[in-house]
Design a protein around this motif. Structure first.
Motif, PDB file in Angstrom:
ATOM      1  N   ASP A 229       0.818  -1.221   0.000  1.00 55.48           N
ATOM      2  CA  ASP A 229       0.000   0.000   0.000  1.00 55.48           C
ATOM      3  C   ASP A 229       0.847   1.265   0.000  1.00 55.48           C
ATOM      4  OD1 ASP A 229      -3.146  -0.504   0.732  1.00 55.48           O
ATOM      5  OD2 ASP A 229      -1.848  -2.143   1.370  1.00 55.48           O
ATOM      6  N   HIS A 230       1.832   1.309   0.872  1.00 52.64           N
ATOM      7  CA  HIS A 230       2.545   2.567   1.101  1.00 52.64           C
ATOM      8  C   HIS A 230       3.912   2.627   0.440  1.00 52.64           C
ATOM      9  CE1 HIS A 230      -0.574   3.940   3.770  1.00 52.64           C
ATOM     10  NE2 HIS A 230      -0.612   2.709   4.258  1.00 52.64           N
ATOM     11  N   GLY A 231       4.310   1.552  -0.210  1.00 49.93           N
ATOM     12  CA  GLY A 231       5.619   1.501  -0.839  1.00 49.93           C
ATOM     13  C   GLY A 231       5.592   1.947  -2.285  1.00 49.93           C
ATOM     14  N   ILE A 232       6.572   1.490  -3.052  1.00 48.24           N
ATOM     15  CA  ILE A 232       6.743   1.960  -4.426  1.00 48.24           C
ATOM     16  C   ILE A 232       6.003   1.042  -5.403  1.00 48.24           C
ATOM     17  CG2 ILE A 232       8.851   3.264  -3.971  1.00 48.24           C
ATOM     18  CD1 ILE A 232      10.483   0.841  -5.000  1.00 48.24           C
ATOM     19  N   TYR A 233       4.705   0.926  -5.157  1.00 45.80           N
ATOM     20  CA  TYR A 233       3.859   0.057  -5.977  1.00 45.80           C
ATOM     21  C   TYR A 233       4.051   0.348  -7.462  1.00 45.80           C
ATOM     22  CZ  TYR A 233      -0.196  -2.625  -7.387  1.00 45.80           C
ATOM     23  OH  TYR A 233      -1.004  -3.560  -7.958  1.00 45.80           O
ATOM     24  N   PRO A 234       4.182  -0.646  -8.339  1.00 44.47           N
ATOM     25  CA  PRO A 234       4.038  -2.081  -8.090  1.00 44.47           C
ATOM     26  C   PRO A 234       5.344  -2.812  -7.773  1.00 44.47           C
ATOM     27  CG  PRO A 234       4.138  -1.688 -10.452  1.00 44.47           C
ATOM     28  CD  PRO A 234       4.304  -0.345  -9.787  1.00 44.47           C
ATOM     29  N   MET A 235       6.426  -2.084  -7.558  1.00 41.68           N
ATOM     30  CA  MET A 235       7.698  -2.755  -7.274  1.00 41.68           C
ATOM     31  C   MET A 235       7.782  -3.065  -5.775  1.00 41.68           C
ATOM     32  SD  MET A 235       8.812  -3.014 -10.202  1.00 41.68           S
ATOM     33  CE  MET A 235       8.753  -2.277 -11.830  1.00 41.68           C
ATOM     34  N   VAL A 236       6.815  -3.779  -5.293  1.00 38.76           N
ATOM     35  CA  VAL A 236       6.680  -4.024  -3.864  1.00 38.76           C
ATOM     36  C   VAL A 236       6.546  -5.530  -3.625  1.00 38.76           C
ATOM     37  CG1 VAL A 236       5.593  -1.808  -3.366  1.00 38.76           C
ATOM     38  CG2 VAL A 236       4.162  -3.733  -4.089  1.00 38.76           C
ATOM     39  N   THR A 237       6.458  -5.894  -2.361  1.00 42.96           N
ATOM     40  CA  THR A 237       6.182  -7.296  -2.075  1.00 42.96           C
ATOM     41  C   THR A 237       4.666  -7.463  -1.918  1.00 42.96           C
ATOM     42  OG1 THR A 237       6.884  -9.197  -0.763  1.00 42.96           O
ATOM     43  CG2 THR A 237       6.456  -7.160   0.457  1.00 42.96           C
ATOM     44  N   SER A 238       4.207  -8.656  -1.590  1.00 40.93           N
ATOM     45  CA  SER A 238       2.763  -8.900  -1.639  1.00 40.93           C
ATOM     46  C   SER A 238       2.081  -8.960  -0.289  1.00 40.93           C
ATOM     47  CB  SER A 238       2.486 -10.202  -2.396  1.00 40.93           C
ATOM     48  OG  SER A 238       3.109 -10.154  -3.650  1.00 40.93           O
ATOM     49  N   SER A 239       2.854  -8.757   0.797  1.00 41.72           N
ATOM     50  CA  SER A 239       2.194  -8.662   2.109  1.00 41.72           C
ATOM     51  C   SER A 239       2.770  -7.446   2.814  1.00 41.72           C
ATOM     52  CB  SER A 239       2.416  -9.926   2.942  1.00 41.72           C
ATOM     53  OG  SER A 239       3.766 -10.099   3.267  1.00 41.72           O
ATOM     54  N   SER A 240       1.995  -6.881   3.712  1.00 39.61           N
ATOM     55  CA  SER A 240       2.402  -5.626   4.337  1.00 39.61           C
ATOM     56  C   SER A 240       3.673  -5.792   5.156  1.00 39.61           C
ATOM     57  CB  SER A 240       1.285  -5.087   5.228  1.00 39.61           C
ATOM     58  OG  SER A 240       1.744  -3.914   5.866  1.00 39.61           O
ATOM     59  N   THR A 241       4.552  -4.814   5.012  1.00 44.86           N
ATOM     60  CA  THR A 241       5.826  -4.834   5.736  1.00 44.86           C
ATOM     61  C   THR A 241       5.774  -3.895   6.946  1.00 44.86           C
ATOM     62  OG1 THR A 241       6.591  -3.071   4.302  1.00 44.86           O
ATOM     63  CG2 THR A 241       7.155  -5.313   3.638  1.00 44.86           C
ATOM     64  N   LEU A 242       4.597  -3.406   7.262  1.00 47.00           N
ATOM     65  CA  LEU A 242       4.487  -2.396   8.323  1.00 47.00           C
ATOM     66  C   LEU A 242       4.205  -3.023   9.694  1.00 47.00           C
ATOM     67  CD1 LEU A 242       2.462   0.401   6.496  1.00 47.00           C
ATOM     68  CD2 LEU A 242       4.932   0.025   6.581  1.00 47.00           C
ATOM     69  N   ALA A 243       4.718  -2.337  10.716  1.00 42.10           N
ATOM     70  CA  ALA A 243       4.541  -2.824  12.095  1.00 42.10           C
ATOM     71  C   ALA A 243       3.062  -3.010  12.421  1.00 42.10           C
ATOM     72  CB  ALA A 243       5.173  -1.839  13.066  1.00 42.10           C
ATOM     73  N   GLY A 244       2.230  -2.122  11.886  1.00 41.27           N
ATOM     74  CA  GLY A 244       0.794  -2.205  12.154  1.00 41.27           C
ATOM     75  C   GLY A 244       0.208  -3.537  11.728  1.00 41.27           C
ATOM     76  N   TYR A 245       0.773  -4.102  10.665  1.00 45.55           N
ATOM     77  CA  TYR A 245       0.276  -5.386  10.185  1.00 45.55           C
ATOM     78  C   TYR A 245       0.653  -6.518  11.157  1.00 45.55           C
ATOM     79  CZ  TYR A 245      -1.080  -9.152   7.110  1.00 45.55           C
ATOM     80  OH  TYR A 245      -1.697 -10.251   6.602  1.00 45.55           O
ATOM     81  N   GLY A 246       1.617  -6.230  12.017  1.00 44.55           N
ATOM     82  CA  GLY A 246       2.022  -7.227  13.008  1.00 44.55           C
ATOM     83  C   GLY A 246       0.837  -7.719  13.828  1.00 44.55           C
ATOM     84  N   ALA A 247      -0.087  -6.804  14.116  1.00 48.25           N
ATOM     85  CA  ALA A 247      -1.254  -7.187  14.905  1.00 48.25           C
ATOM     86  C   ALA A 247      -2.088  -8.231  14.155  1.00 48.25           C
ATOM     87  CB  ALA A 247      -2.099  -5.956  15.202  1.00 48.25           C
ATOM     88  N   VAL A 248      -2.215  -8.039  12.842  1.00 47.00           N
ATOM     89  CA  VAL A 248      -3.017  -8.955  12.020  1.00 47.00           C
ATOM     90  C   VAL A 248      -2.258 -10.260  11.786  1.00 47.00           C
ATOM     91  CG1 VAL A 248      -4.189  -9.221   9.787  1.00 47.00           C
ATOM     92  CG2 VAL A 248      -4.081  -6.967  10.880  1.00 47.00           C
ATOM     93  N   GLY A 249      -1.019 -10.115  11.380  1.00 45.39           N
ATOM     94  CA  GLY A 249      -0.233 -11.292  10.979  1.00 45.39           C
ATOM     95  C   GLY A 249       0.212 -12.165  12.136  1.00 45.39           C
ATOM     96  N   ALA A 250       0.092 -11.632  13.368  1.00 43.87           N
ATOM     97  CA  ALA A 250       0.423 -12.450  14.539  1.00 43.87           C
ATOM     98  C   ALA A 250      -0.839 -12.788  15.321  1.00 43.87           C
ATOM     99  CB  ALA A 250       1.408 -11.718  15.443  1.00 43.87           C
TER     100      ALA A 250
END
Ligand code: GDP
Length: 428
Positions: A229-250
């Motif tokens: 979302d916040h990176g250099i789309y589309p040269m990005v990866t496919s899952s969020s790299t942000l700390a906020g996503y830590g809540a979801v991904g953990a």
């Protein structure tokens, strides 16, 4: 207490080392996104390791390592990585895998390679680990959660559905041999046995650990610029790299993340394609690449030479802000010791106007770096144990970066080893 360690830039900032160091005083280390597509280099008493999927806490006996639900679980790579560290003398770590993690399927890796080949010169610079096809399937709801591997009916139904879709693409778009349902089924029967002992409801485990007052580290992979979302789309990866996503991904409450350590390297580096405003080329780049990191700037997963450049304070300020960083670890400072002068990119010139705001990708493409030049310290700072003992010019460089990124720098790393870290009192 939950602390996240995340990248402020394009990845490879040295998060592995910081996580390994902070894991010493933590109970649990969690990977919450990504998969085996990036690598963390860790140097400790057992040797030098490139971890791809295992959390960087695996070297401690007192830590539990968790692969959270947000991870792309490549079962074979997981098993191999675990075997490799144990055969290097590391005591068998305690590992838990979320029963809701999705499984990286053999065809994800295949499709990643086929698509990169089809795109040829216009590719995204994928590591061909299957990440983009994996996350596409997860959100198209044709993926498989680990727990589903153990329900024969669910597994068989899903595979039938997937084979139909994938084979149409293999036939029509890639002109490749089709997937065989039976092969796939027996492969997954084999793979499910490999990880059965590690499965757990890790979200529940973490929530209970929080109630007991345990210390949890969330270990991010890549960095802000690679966020979809916040990176250099589309040269990005496919899952969020942000700390906020830590809540979801953990699977933990967002308010539990109290401390967010953004890791940023004293110069810039990036693997893969995408605009990189402060990039260096030619001899200057070769020299920095050769001296960078602990063994030169070459990808830990792919061995690809990393693109290198001057420190980009515009990207890093944005990177820290989007991470919600409460503190910054500045790494690999020792590498710049050979330079008489050091440039820092403090602005982007876009259509004749200078800004310190990181732009959207179509404008990033037009950005030209605006540099300020600082005197170098021109000596080796490895082995120094107290921040105050660093050369004046070196401390001035750190102060300068801190002022421009606007987040307190509390740690400075002056060597790849676990304890080569200097505590710093921030000036902002
Ligand atoms: P990560 O993906 O963010 O964990 O970063 P990588 O491990 O891919 O890249 C960081 C590289 O820098 C690795 O080779 C580390 O061993 C190395 N490294 C980390 N901190 C320092 C440091 O302070 N000085 C030097 N010279 N190398 C470092």
């Amino acid at each position: 207490m939950v602390r996240a360690i995340v990248g402020a830039n394009w990845g490879d900032e040295g998060k592995g080392k910081i996580t390994d160091m902070l894991a010493e005083t933590s109970d649990i280390v969690v990977r919450f996104q990504g998969g085996a597509n990036a690598g963390h280099t860790i140097i400790n008493e057992y040797g030098r390791f490139s971890l791809h999927l295992l959390p960087s806490g695996v070297f401690y006996h007192h830590t539990t390592s968790v692969l959270g639900n947000g991870v792309a679980l490549d079962i074979e790579k997981f098993v191999k990585e675990l075997k490799d560290i144990v055969s290097a003398g590391v005591p068998t770590p305690k590992i838990l895998i979320s029963n809701r993690a999705q499984v990286m399927m053999p065809y994800h890796v295949l499709f990643d390679s086929l698509e990169e080949a089809r795109l040829a010169g216009k590719s995204y610079g994928s590591t061909k680990s299957g990440i983009a096809p994996f996350f596409s399937d997860k959100f198209a709801k044709i993926g498989l959660q680990v727990c589903e591997l153990y329900d024969d009916q669910v597994l068989e139904d899903r595979l039938h559905k997937v084979v139909e879709i994938k084979n149409a693409t293999l036939r029509e778009l890639y002109h490749q041999p089709e997937l065989q349902y039976e092969d796939l089924l027996s492969e997954m029967h084999k793979q499910r046995e490999l990880i059965r002992p590690y499965l757990a409801d890790t979200s529940k485990f973490l929530r209970e650990a929080l109630k007991e007052g345990k210390t949890i580290l969330l270990e991010g992979q890549l960095g802000t610029m690679k966020d979809p979302d916040h990176g250099i789309y589309p040269m990005v990866t496919s899952s969020s790299t942000l700390a906020g996503y830590g809540a979801v991904g953990a699977g933990i409450p967002p308010y539990e993340i109290k401390d967010i350590v953004a890791v940023t390297k004293a110069y810039s580096s990036s693997v893969g394609a995408g605009d990189f405003v402060s990039e260096l080329f030619g001899e200057e780049a070769d020299e920095l690449r050769k001296r960078g990191g602990d063994k030169g700037e070459f990808g830990a997963t792919t061995g690809r030479p990393r693109r290198v450049g001057w420190y980009d304070a515009v990207a890093s300020k944005y990177g820290c802000e989007l991470q919600g960083a409460t503190e910054v670890a500045l790494t690999v400072l020792d590498v710049l010791g050979y330079l008489k002068e050091i440039k820092v990119c403090t602005g982007y010139e876009i259509d004749g106007k200078v800004t310190d705001e990181f732009p959207v990708t179509p404008l990033l493409n037009k950005a030209k770096p605006v540099y300020e030049t600082l005197p170098g310290w021109n000596c080796d700072i490895r082995g120094i144990k107290n921040y105050e003992d660093l050369p004046e010019n070196c401390k001035n460089y750190v102060d300068f970066i801190e002022k421009h990124i606007g987040t307190p720098i509390t740690m400075v790393s002056n060597g790849p080893e676990r304890h080569a870290i200097l505590k710093r009192t921030p000036k902002i």
